[in-house]
Design an enzyme around this catalytic site. Structure first.
Site, PDB file in Angstrom:
ATOM      1  N   THR A  40     -62.421  39.908 -79.027  1.00  0.00           N
ATOM      2  CA  THR A  40     -62.660  41.257 -79.309  1.00  0.00           C
ATOM      3  C   THR A  40     -63.309  42.813 -79.300  1.00  0.00           C
ATOM      4  OG1 THR A  40     -61.666  39.965 -81.405  1.00  0.00           O
ATOM      5  CG2 THR A  40     -62.301  42.368 -82.631  1.00  0.00           C
ATOM      6  N   HIS A  43     -62.845  44.429 -76.288  1.00  0.00           N
ATOM      7  CA  HIS A  43     -61.562  44.719 -76.766  1.00  0.00           C
ATOM      8  C   HIS A  43     -62.410  46.159 -76.818  1.00  0.00           C
ATOM      9  CE1 HIS A  43     -58.455  42.247 -75.055  1.00  0.00           C
ATOM     10  NE2 HIS A  43     -58.122  41.299 -76.742  1.00  0.00           N
TER      11      HIS A  43
END
Ligand code: NAD
Ligand code: ZN
Length: 342
Positions: A40, A43
């Site tokens: 995450t 990202h």
């Protein structure tokens, strides 16, 4: 204090001096010692469509951490200064239908640290006391700092499954898949089979006790041999890759169970009739960690001495080397990557 900040709606992070967060009466201030780096965070670093749709810069990134309590708010009773802790990073409302029926892992009002509010890639973080989880003295800070993804693995492996004596397939040996291998071995699975396309990660799966760790194209033969042609009792899908999802449904035995954690990057097609219905299987979608059943299981497995996640941590960096940390994760050559912060 130093903090790793997502400053603008574009790729990159910056390391900045920012004020130490102020705490509310129901919060505690934690001095961060170790913090796990997750896909995450990559990202958010790259500012992909998911991050652009979800995050509102500027904010401090990071959601997996451990540390020492520095200060507690006026209403806080069972956490005190000096406590060694980690924390559930999903902050839930505690009042909705889901929270009140023991399902706060799917609370629609969830706010995630390092995504929806300031996170833990910093010297200090403010957390609601309800989210704080005490660490045993024997648990090192770097293990405390990866309780979040380890919790994903515990949730996937143990929720409504029966692992002792059973055959288990783990598709995808990223950090969470490798944890899951170790958990299923510790829980007494008779055979743990793991698949991945990456040789480094297959080696880590073997190190965590997988009886077979193979490439996807070898999987069906290995499952046949290990289960006398029956198929595995339980599959933990931990890749999010469509071909592996199809393999999960193909390799589970009739009446078996598929626990789905991996997140496909776009919608995918499944033949419900043949892959699911006619096989009579049960599918469970995993999100986060159950509060706080998963945390209790995790603590107890660590106490048992039968589950040691240490080999999964392959890289440790100071916060200043964040670019290198992102690079190592993207290379696929890492298990878990951890920042050692103080
Ligand atoms: P990851 O994404 O690095 O792990 C995925 C692994 O799958 C990699 O090792 C990759 O080589 C492997 N893979 C690729 N193709 C494959 C194939 N055909 N067969 C088998 N394996 C294959 O890292 P992770 O952090 O362990 O996350 C695993 C998945 O779980 C990701 O999809 C992630 O987005 C998701 N995730 C879900 C939750 C949740 O709450 N549901 C939480 C965290 C992560
Ligand atoms: Zn709620």
């Amino acid at each position: 204090m130093k903090a790793l900040i997502k400053e603008r709606a574009e790729p990159g992070f910056v390391l900045r001096d920012v004020p130490i967060p102020a705490i509310r009466d129901n919060e505690v201030l934690i001095r961060v010692r170790a913090a796990g780096v997750c896909g995450t965070d990559v990202h958010i670093h790259e500012w992909d469509p998911w991050a652009a749709g979800r995050c509102r810069p500027p904010f401090t990134v990071g959601h997996e951490f451990s540390g020492v309590v520095e200060q507690v708010g006026a209403l806080v009773q069972d956490v005190k200064s000096g406590d060694r802790v980690t924390a559930e990073g999903h902050i839930v409302c505690g009042r909705c239908h889901l929270c009140r029926t023991g399902n706060s892992h799917v609370c629609p009002n969830t706010r995630i640290i390092g995504v929806d509010r300031d996170g833990c890639f910093a010297e200090y973080i403010a957390m609601p006391a309800t989210n704080v989880w005490h660490l045993d003295d024997s648990v090192p800070f770097e293990i405390g700092g990866i309780h979040d993804p380890m919790g994903n693995a515990f949730h996937t492996a143990l929720h409504d499954t029966e692992i002792p004596g059973k055959t288990v397939l783990v598709t995808g040996c990223g950090p969470i898949g490798i944890f899951a291998v170790g958990i299923c071995v510790a829980a007494g699975a008779s055979r743990v089979i793991a698949s991945d396309v990456n040789a480094t990660r297959l080696a880590l799966a073997r190190q965590m006790g997988a009886h077979h760790a193979v490439r996807p194209e070898e999987l069906s033969v290995v499952v046949d041999q290990a289960t006398d042609g029956l198929g595995v009792d339980v599959v933990l899908e931990m890749s999010g890759v469509p071909s592996a999802v199809h393999q999960a449904f193909a390799e589970v035995r009739d009446g078996g169970r598929v626990q789905m954690l991996g997140i496909p990057s776009r919608p995918m097609e499944i033949d419900l009739a043949t892959e699911l219905i006619f096989k009579g299987i049960t599918v469970y979608g995993v999100i986060g960690r159950r509060m706080y059943d998963t945390w209790i299981q995790m603590t107890q497995f660590l106490r048992s001495g039968k589950f040691d996640p240490t080999p999964v941590i392959t890289h440790r960096f100071p916060l200043a080397d964040f670019a290198e940390a992102m690079h190592v994760i993207k290379s696929g050559e890492a298990g878990k990557v951890v920042f050692l912060i103080s």
